[in-house]
Design a protein around this motif. Structure first.
Motif, PDB file in Angstrom:
ATOM      1  N   LEU A   1       0.803  -1.222   0.000  1.00 48.28           N
ATOM      2  CA  LEU A   1       0.000   0.000   0.000  1.00 48.28           C
ATOM      3  C   LEU A   1       0.835   1.270   0.000  1.00 48.28           C
ATOM      4  CD1 LEU A   1      -2.919  -0.937   2.406  1.00 48.28           C
ATOM      5  CD2 LEU A   1      -2.938  -0.882  -0.094  1.00 48.28           C
ATOM      6  N   ASP A   2       1.954   1.268   0.708  1.00 49.74           N
ATOM      7  CA  ASP A   2       2.780   2.469   0.760  1.00 49.74           C
ATOM      8  C   ASP A   2       3.663   2.623  -0.483  1.00 49.74           C
ATOM      9  OD1 ASP A   2       4.418   0.271   1.596  1.00 49.74           O
ATOM     10  OD2 ASP A   2       5.870   1.735   2.327  1.00 49.74           O
ATOM     11  N   ALA A   3       3.641   1.630  -1.353  1.00 49.10           N
ATOM     12  CA  ALA A   3       4.447   1.698  -2.571  1.00 49.10           C
ATOM     13  C   ALA A   3       3.683   2.342  -3.724  1.00 49.10           C
ATOM     14  CB  ALA A   3       4.908   0.296  -2.974  1.00 49.10           C
ATOM     15  N   CYS A   4       2.470   2.784  -3.468  1.00 45.73           N
ATOM     16  CA  CYS A   4       1.627   3.397  -4.496  1.00 45.73           C
ATOM     17  C   CYS A   4       1.639   4.913  -4.318  1.00 45.73           C
ATOM     18  CB  CYS A   4       0.194   2.890  -4.354  1.00 45.73           C
ATOM     19  SG  CYS A   4       0.095   1.104  -4.386  1.00 45.73           S
ATOM     20  N   PRO A   5       1.593   5.650  -5.415  1.00 42.57           N
ATOM     21  CA  PRO A   5       1.606   7.110  -5.293  1.00 42.57           C
ATOM     22  C   PRO A   5       0.419   7.672  -4.514  1.00 42.57           C
ATOM     23  CG  PRO A   5       2.047   6.464  -7.556  1.00 42.57           C
ATOM     24  CD  PRO A   5       1.654   5.221  -6.810  1.00 42.57           C
ATOM     25  N   ASN A   6      -0.735   7.019  -4.629  1.00 43.42           N
ATOM     26  CA  ASN A   6      -1.922   7.535  -3.951  1.00 43.42           C
ATOM     27  C   ASN A   6      -2.677   6.366  -3.314  1.00 43.42           C
ATOM     28  OD1 ASN A   6      -4.513   8.507  -3.289  1.00 43.42           O
ATOM     29  ND2 ASN A   6      -4.360  10.107  -4.834  1.00 43.42           N
ATOM     30  N   ILE A   7      -2.506   6.205  -2.022  1.00 43.98           N
ATOM     31  CA  ILE A   7      -3.099   5.070  -1.308  1.00 43.98           C
ATOM     32  C   ILE A   7      -4.628   5.106  -1.379  1.00 43.98           C
ATOM     33  CG2 ILE A   7      -3.077   6.232   0.935  1.00 43.98           C
ATOM     34  CD1 ILE A   7      -2.342   3.521   2.188  1.00 43.98           C
ATOM     35  N   ILE A   8      -5.213   6.295  -1.487  1.00 46.56           N
ATOM     36  CA  ILE A   8      -6.673   6.402  -1.555  1.00 46.56           C
ATOM     37  C   ILE A   8      -7.193   5.754  -2.832  1.00 46.56           C
ATOM     38  CG2 ILE A   8      -8.647   7.984  -1.629  1.00 46.56           C
ATOM     39  CD1 ILE A   8      -6.890   9.959   0.002  1.00 46.56           C
ATOM     40  N   GLU A   9      -6.544   6.040  -3.954  1.00 47.22           N
ATOM     41  CA  GLU A   9      -6.954   5.429  -5.224  1.00 47.22           C
ATOM     42  C   GLU A   9      -6.867   3.910  -5.149  1.00 47.22           C
ATOM     43  OE1 GLU A   9      -4.455   7.173  -8.192  1.00 47.22           O
ATOM     44  OE2 GLU A   9      -5.575   9.070  -8.212  1.00 47.22           O
ATOM     45  N   VAL A  10      -5.822   3.392  -4.528  1.00 49.83           N
ATOM     46  CA  VAL A  10      -5.636   1.945  -4.420  1.00 49.83           C
ATOM     47  C   VAL A  10      -6.719   1.339  -3.531  1.00 49.83           C
ATOM     48  CG1 VAL A  10      -4.080   0.140  -3.592  1.00 49.83           C
ATOM     49  CG2 VAL A  10      -3.179   2.072  -4.877  1.00 49.83           C
ATOM     50  N   LEU A  11      -7.031   1.981  -2.419  1.00 51.02           N
ATOM     51  CA  LEU A  11      -8.080   1.467  -1.540  1.00 51.02           C
ATOM     52  C   LEU A  11      -9.437   1.472  -2.238  1.00 51.02           C
ATOM     53  CD1 LEU A  11      -6.995   3.120   1.819  1.00 51.02           C
ATOM     54  CD2 LEU A  11      -6.899   0.683   1.248  1.00 51.02           C
ATOM     55  N   LEU A  12      -9.698   2.479  -3.056  1.00 51.07           N
ATOM     56  CA  LEU A  12     -10.949   2.515  -3.824  1.00 51.07           C
ATOM     57  C   LEU A  12     -11.026   1.351  -4.811  1.00 51.07           C
ATOM     58  CD1 LEU A  12     -11.221   6.354  -4.454  1.00 51.07           C
ATOM     59  CD2 LEU A  12     -12.878   4.956  -3.202  1.00 51.07           C
ATOM     60  N   VAL A  13      -9.916   1.062  -5.484  1.00 44.37           N
ATOM     61  CA  VAL A  13      -9.883  -0.054  -6.446  1.00 44.37           C
ATOM     62  C   VAL A  13     -10.087  -1.380  -5.710  1.00 44.37           C
ATOM     63  CG1 VAL A  13      -8.388  -1.350  -8.029  1.00 44.37           C
ATOM     64  CG2 VAL A  13      -8.500   1.145  -8.176  1.00 44.37           C
ATOM     65  N   ILE A  14      -9.414  -1.556  -4.589  1.00 39.58           N
ATOM     66  CA  ILE A  14      -9.565  -2.794  -3.825  1.00 39.58           C
ATOM     67  C   ILE A  14     -11.011  -2.940  -3.351  1.00 39.58           C
ATOM     68  CG2 ILE A  14      -8.916  -3.980  -1.685  1.00 39.58           C
ATOM     69  CD1 ILE A  14      -6.073  -2.817  -2.108  1.00 39.58           C
ATOM     70  N   HIS A  15     -11.599  -1.869  -2.884  1.00 33.42           N
ATOM     71  CA  HIS A  15     -12.998  -1.905  -2.433  1.00 33.42           C
ATOM     72  C   HIS A  15     -13.905  -2.334  -3.578  1.00 33.42           C
ATOM     73  CE1 HIS A  15     -16.926  -0.284  -1.148  1.00 33.42           C
ATOM     74  NE2 HIS A  15     -16.507  -0.657   0.057  1.00 33.42           N
ATOM     75  N   LYS A  16     -13.641  -1.833  -4.756  1.00 32.15           N
ATOM     76  CA  LYS A  16     -14.447  -2.181  -5.935  1.00 32.15           C
ATOM     77  C   LYS A  16     -14.249  -3.657  -6.319  1.00 32.15           C
ATOM     78  CE  LYS A  16     -15.486  -0.540 -10.573  1.00 32.15           C
ATOM     79  NZ  LYS A  16     -15.202   0.451 -11.605  1.00 32.15           N
ATOM     80  N   MET A  17     -13.040  -4.177  -6.116  1.00 31.42           N
ATOM     81  CA  MET A  17     -12.735  -5.567  -6.462  1.00 31.42           C
ATOM     82  C   MET A  17     -13.443  -6.569  -5.564  1.00 31.42           C
ATOM     83  SD  MET A  17      -8.590  -5.273  -6.948  1.00 31.42           S
ATOM     84  CE  MET A  17      -8.372  -7.026  -6.770  1.00 31.42           C
ATOM     85  N   LEU A  18     -13.641  -6.189  -4.296  1.00 26.78           N
ATOM     86  CA  LEU A  18     -14.154  -7.130  -3.302  1.00 26.78           C
ATOM     87  C   LEU A  18     -15.664  -7.298  -3.388  1.00 26.78           C
ATOM     88  CD1 LEU A  18     -12.101  -6.009  -0.182  1.00 26.78           C
ATOM     89  CD2 LEU A  18     -11.862  -8.164  -1.424  1.00 26.78           C
TER      90      LEU A  18
END
Length: 128
Positions: free
Chosen positions: A13-30
């Motif tokens: 998670l900390d290796a991504c430029p924007n953790i919020i965008e990544v959390l949104l994508v993960i939320h959409k995947m689940l």
């Protein structure tokens, strides 16, 4: 979208430029009720060089580092309390969390060098 029961991430998670965008994508995947399980530091690899006191304009700062990827200039570094609040607002329920976990990132038992981090671990559930 909404196909996965679980996403597990380790030192990600900390290796991504924007953790919020990544959390949104993960939320959409689940799927509803799906889990996000994470272990890692909040080191934020995309943090740019430190601003200097004489940096009066953003462009001065960018001009000093012309070779940096643009994502360095748009990354965000958040404390875990901020990440938890964002996860809640996205639609996750935090089930477990533990901080200060000592994790070795690289180590050679034959060498005196090792890299270790104080990490955070959590389990979050996508609200149904």
């Amino acid at each position: 979208a909404a196909q996965w029961d679980c996403v597990a991430s380790c030192f990600f998670l900390d290796a991504c430029p924007n953790i919020i965008e990544v959390l949104l994508v993960i939320h959409k995947m689940l799927k509803p009720g799906g889990f996000l399980i994470n272990l890692g530091p909040l080191l934020y690899h995309w943090s740019g060089p430190i601003l200097r006191p004489d940096d009066r304009f953003w462009q001065q700062y960018r001009d000093r580092y012309p070779n940096l990827d643009d994502r360095y200039f748009s990354s965000i570094d958040l404390a875990f309390d901020d990440v938890k609040e964002i996860m809640k607002n996205i639609g996750f329920e935090l089930l477990e969390e533990k901080g200060g976990i000592e994790c070795y990132y690289s180590a050679d038992q034959r060498s005196m060098m090792s890299t270790r981090y104080r990490c955070v671990s959590f389990v979050a559930k996508k609200k149904a």
